[in-house]
Design an enzyme around this catalytic site. Sequence first.
Site, mmCIF file in Angstrom:
data_model
loop_
_atom_site.group_PDB
_atom_site.id
_atom_site.type_symbol
_atom_site.label_atom_id
_atom_site.label_comp_id
_atom_site.label_asym_id
_atom_site.label_seq_id
_atom_site.Cartn_x
_atom_site.Cartn_y
_atom_site.Cartn_z
ATOM 1 N N ASN A 35 97.531 -63.315 -37.256
ATOM 2 C CA ASN A 35 96.731 -63.599 -38.455
ATOM 3 C C ASN A 35 95.646 -62.532 -38.621
ATOM 4 O OD1 ASN A 35 96.144 -65.138 -40.750
ATOM 5 N ND2 ASN A 35 94.513 -66.255 -39.686
ATOM 6 N N PHE A 80 88.615 -66.794 -28.978
ATOM 7 C CA PHE A 80 88.803 -67.166 -30.387
ATOM 8 C C PHE A 80 90.276 -67.440 -30.706
ATOM 9 C CE2 PHE A 80 85.265 -64.008 -30.490
ATOM 10 C CZ PHE A 80 84.296 -64.746 -31.130
ATOM 11 N N SER A 124 84.853 -76.741 -32.571
ATOM 12 C CA SER A 124 84.652 -77.041 -33.987
ATOM 13 C C SER A 124 83.935 -78.369 -34.143
ATOM 14 C CB SER A 124 86.029 -77.115 -34.633
ATOM 15 O OG SER A 124 85.941 -77.709 -35.894
ATOM 16 N N TYR A 149 95.633 -79.885 -35.076
ATOM 17 C CA TYR A 149 94.679 -78.795 -34.846
ATOM 18 C C TYR A 149 93.409 -79.337 -34.195
ATOM 19 C CZ TYR A 149 90.786 -75.665 -35.832
ATOM 20 O OH TYR A 149 89.653 -74.889 -35.706
ATOM 21 N N LYS A 153 91.449 -78.811 -30.241
ATOM 22 C CA LYS A 153 90.050 -78.450 -29.938
ATOM 23 C C LYS A 153 89.454 -79.463 -28.955
ATOM 24 C CE LYS A 153 89.818 -74.754 -32.324
ATOM 25 N NZ LYS A 153 89.828 -73.489 -31.631
HETATM 26 P P1 NAD Z 1 91.476 -66.154 -37.369
HETATM 27 O O1 NAD Z 1 92.849 -66.698 -37.600
HETATM 28 O O2 NAD Z 1 90.924 -65.191 -38.350
HETATM 29 O O3 NAD Z 1 91.377 -65.517 -35.909
HETATM 30 C C1 NAD Z 1 92.171 -65.952 -34.826
HETATM 31 C C2 NAD Z 1 92.847 -64.715 -34.238
HETATM 32 O O4 NAD Z 1 93.640 -65.113 -33.118
HETATM 33 C C3 NAD Z 1 93.756 -63.993 -35.218
HETATM 34 O O5 NAD Z 1 93.402 -62.639 -35.280
HETATM 35 C C4 NAD Z 1 95.169 -64.164 -34.616
HETATM 36 O O6 NAD Z 1 95.991 -63.047 -34.865
HETATM 37 C C5 NAD Z 1 94.848 -64.371 -33.144
HETATM 38 N N1 NAD Z 1 95.834 -65.160 -32.385
HETATM 39 C C6 NAD Z 1 96.376 -66.345 -32.724
HETATM 40 N N2 NAD Z 1 97.204 -66.784 -31.758
HETATM 41 C C7 NAD Z 1 97.183 -65.849 -30.774
HETATM 42 C C8 NAD Z 1 97.817 -65.724 -29.519
HETATM 43 N N3 NAD Z 1 98.677 -66.651 -29.088
HETATM 44 N N4 NAD Z 1 97.553 -64.640 -28.767
HETATM 45 C C9 NAD Z 1 96.696 -63.674 -29.204
HETATM 46 N N5 NAD Z 1 96.055 -63.739 -30.388
HETATM 47 C C10 NAD Z 1 96.300 -64.812 -31.173
HETATM 48 O O7 NAD Z 1 90.495 -67.426 -37.244
HETATM 49 P P2 NAD Z 1 88.907 -67.491 -37.175
HETATM 50 O O8 NAD Z 1 88.427 -68.178 -38.407
HETATM 51 O O9 NAD Z 1 88.335 -66.192 -36.796
HETATM 52 O O10 NAD Z 1 88.751 -68.539 -35.995
HETATM 53 C C11 NAD Z 1 88.547 -68.140 -34.655
HETATM 54 C C12 NAD Z 1 88.488 -69.378 -33.779
HETATM 55 O O11 NAD Z 1 87.443 -70.232 -34.253
HETATM 56 C C13 NAD Z 1 89.763 -70.211 -33.804
HETATM 57 O O12 NAD Z 1 89.990 -70.720 -32.501
HETATM 58 C C14 NAD Z 1 89.427 -71.339 -34.760
HETATM 59 O O13 NAD Z 1 90.175 -72.493 -34.486
HETATM 60 C C15 NAD Z 1 87.953 -71.545 -34.468
HETATM 61 N N6 NAD Z 1 87.223 -72.172 -35.575
HETATM 62 C C16 NAD Z 1 87.277 -71.614 -36.824
HETATM 63 C C17 NAD Z 1 86.606 -72.226 -37.882
HETATM 64 C C18 NAD Z 1 86.685 -71.656 -39.278
HETATM 65 O O14 NAD Z 1 86.365 -72.394 -40.235
HETATM 66 N N7 NAD Z 1 87.032 -70.394 -39.469
HETATM 67 C C19 NAD Z 1 85.879 -73.408 -37.664
HETATM 68 C C20 NAD Z 1 85.830 -73.940 -36.382
HETATM 69 C C21 NAD Z 1 86.509 -73.311 -35.339
HETATM 70 N N1 UFG Z 2 87.402 -78.445 -50.788
HETATM 71 C C1 UFG Z 2 87.693 -78.584 -52.136
HETATM 72 N N2 UFG Z 2 88.644 -77.769 -52.680
HETATM 73 C C2 UFG Z 2 89.305 -76.816 -51.958
HETATM 74 C C3 UFG Z 2 88.989 -76.670 -50.578
HETATM 75 C C4 UFG Z 2 88.046 -77.512 -50.034
HETATM 76 O O1 UFG Z 2 87.126 -79.438 -52.805
HETATM 77 O O2 UFG Z 2 90.171 -76.115 -52.522
HETATM 78 C C5 UFG Z 2 86.356 -79.303 -50.187
HETATM 79 C C6 UFG Z 2 86.883 -80.188 -49.071
HETATM 80 O O3 UFG Z 2 87.445 -81.375 -49.599
HETATM 81 C C7 UFG Z 2 85.607 -80.404 -48.244
HETATM 82 C C8 UFG Z 2 84.841 -79.083 -48.418
HETATM 83 O O4 UFG Z 2 85.385 -78.474 -49.597
HETATM 84 O O5 UFG Z 2 84.842 -81.437 -48.809
HETATM 85 C C9 UFG Z 2 85.014 -78.114 -47.232
HETATM 86 O O6 UFG Z 2 86.403 -77.923 -46.994
HETATM 87 P P1 UFG Z 2 86.969 -76.730 -46.074
HETATM 88 O O7 UFG Z 2 88.457 -76.829 -46.086
HETATM 89 O O8 UFG Z 2 86.366 -75.444 -46.484
HETATM 90 O O9 UFG Z 2 86.370 -77.070 -44.652
HETATM 91 P P2 UFG Z 2 86.540 -78.363 -43.726
HETATM 92 O O10 UFG Z 2 85.169 -78.930 -43.534
HETATM 93 O O11 UFG Z 2 87.574 -79.275 -44.222
HETATM 94 O O12 UFG Z 2 87.108 -77.729 -42.379
HETATM 95 C C10 UFG Z 2 86.671 -76.473 -41.856
HETATM 96 C C11 UFG Z 2 87.833 -75.814 -41.114
HETATM 97 C C12 UFG Z 2 88.197 -76.600 -39.892
HETATM 98 C C13 UFG Z 2 86.983 -76.807 -39.043
HETATM 99 C C14 UFG Z 2 85.874 -77.443 -39.853
HETATM 100 C C15 UFG Z 2 84.617 -77.558 -39.049
HETATM 101 O O13 UFG Z 2 88.977 -75.719 -41.957
HETATM 102 O O14 UFG Z 2 89.126 -75.863 -39.149
HETATM 103 O O15 UFG Z 2 85.600 -76.651 -41.010
HETATM 104 O O16 UFG Z 2 84.260 -76.349 -38.500
HETATM 105 F F1 UFG Z 2 87.300 -77.618 -38.013
#
Ligand code: NAD
Ligand code: UFG
Length: 341
Positions: A35, A80, A124, A149, A153
């Site tokens: 990704n 990550f 998360s 998912y 976590k």
């Molecule tokens: P992202 O997808 O941009 O980054 C994850 C990276 O991990 C990617 O570059 C992907 O190529 C790599 N990857 C996936 N599987 C792999 C594997 N098996 N081996 C090596 N590399 C691998 O996501 P992000 O938003 O940067 O999130 C990073 C971390 O934070 C994740 O664990 C995600 O679950 C967590 N997180 C993200 C959010 C969010 O809203 N973005 C919220 C809470 C937690």
């Molecule tokens: N929402 C909309 N329209 C959209 C997308 C989202 O109305 O097209 C709303 C959702 O219903 C929610 C808010 O916007 O009320 C935030 O939604 P997000 O999908 O942006 O974020 P979430 O809080 O659902 O979840 C995100 C990540 C999860 C992570 C969580 C907490 O997707 O992986 O934040 O870190 F676990």
Amino acid sequence: MRVLLTGGMGFIGSHTAVVLQEGGHEPVLYDNLSNADRAVTGRIEQITGKAPKFIEGDIRDQARMEEVLRDEKIDAVIHFAGLKAVGESVVKPLEYYDNNIIGTLRLLEAMRATGVKRLIFSSSSTVYGTPQSLPLRESDPTGEATNPYGRTKLQIEEILSDLCRADPTWSCICLRYFNPIGAHPSGLIGEDPNGIPNNLMPYVARVASGRLPVLNVFGNDYDTPDGTGVRDFIHVMDLARGHAAALPYCMSHEGWKAVNLGCGRGYSVLEIVAAFEKASGRKVPVNFAPRRAGDIAANWADPSLARELFGWEAQCNIEDMCRDGWNFEQHRAAELAQKQS
Ligand code: NAD
Ligand code: UFG
């Protein structure tokens, strides 16, 4: 310090790499590019003046992980890597358990074999489930995750806690992120999901730039001030700085800790739309749609533990987040137009 960033080429990892490099550390980015784009290292070089080392590989490849931990003389790991799309995890649970759980176990075994026992994990706020009270504190009970998912976590947090209990020489910090948005102010790195975005901010940005026609607001009958969902949005640069701040704590303390990284206040979906319209000068048309399955009404953090333990607090406000998110969207739209011409 030499820090291995698994998933370091992704959204949060790449911003953390910038902050670590600017702080004098040497991040090594390990990623299977499932990704992410390999152009990320060049973009980091444009920002910091130096390309970080990138190693293409999978966290499930234990032998390779051991080699990298040894050869690169790694002091600590920020983990990550993983799959993160909530909806996709419902359809492909085995892929999520394999990547996230098995991948983490292989990483931990490689770390044990090489004696690297310092880990910061991307957790998360989803681990809290439906909040019983707000703001959320780390001492609050973790809840029932509503999708595979979220369960990965929670399970990884528990695995790390068991590991630290069994061997007190480990240090494992679970950073519970709230909702990271925005991008580096340069517009060079940010979040650009393939296909239709699942998350609010990338969706809003694409509507503002005309790449998508209208934002579907999932639910306007929640028990919140304007009826739409409320979240604790945090600038990805603040989140990245949170990792850098956690590092010295992780090096000097043993045991397991969970720490919130959030701003400590909530914004509704409609407030985000209004802030983004202001930052971009564009209209974001909305369509009220039914609630999305598995969504909670509201969550926001009590971020005081991060301040107490790491001396960290978020600095950016919602205007900064929308300005930088819009700047990144414009960069991406210009790049795409150039590719097509
Ligand atoms: P992202 O997808 O941009 O980054 C994850 C990276 O991990 C990617 O570059 C992907 O190529 C790599 N990857 C996936 N599987 C792999 C594997 N098996 N081996 C090596 N590399 C691998 O996501 P992000 O938003 O940067 O999130 C990073 C971390 O934070 C994740 O664990 C995600 O679950 C967590 N997180 C993200 C959010 C969010 O809203 N973005 C919220 C809470 C937690
Ligand atoms: N929402 C909309 N329209 C959209 C997308 C989202 O109305 O097209 C709303 C959702 O219903 C929610 C808010 O916007 O009320 C935030 O939604 P997000 O999908 O942006 O974020 P979430 O809080 O659902 O979840 C995100 C990540 C999860 C992570 C969580 C907490 O997707 O992986 O934040 O870190 F676990």
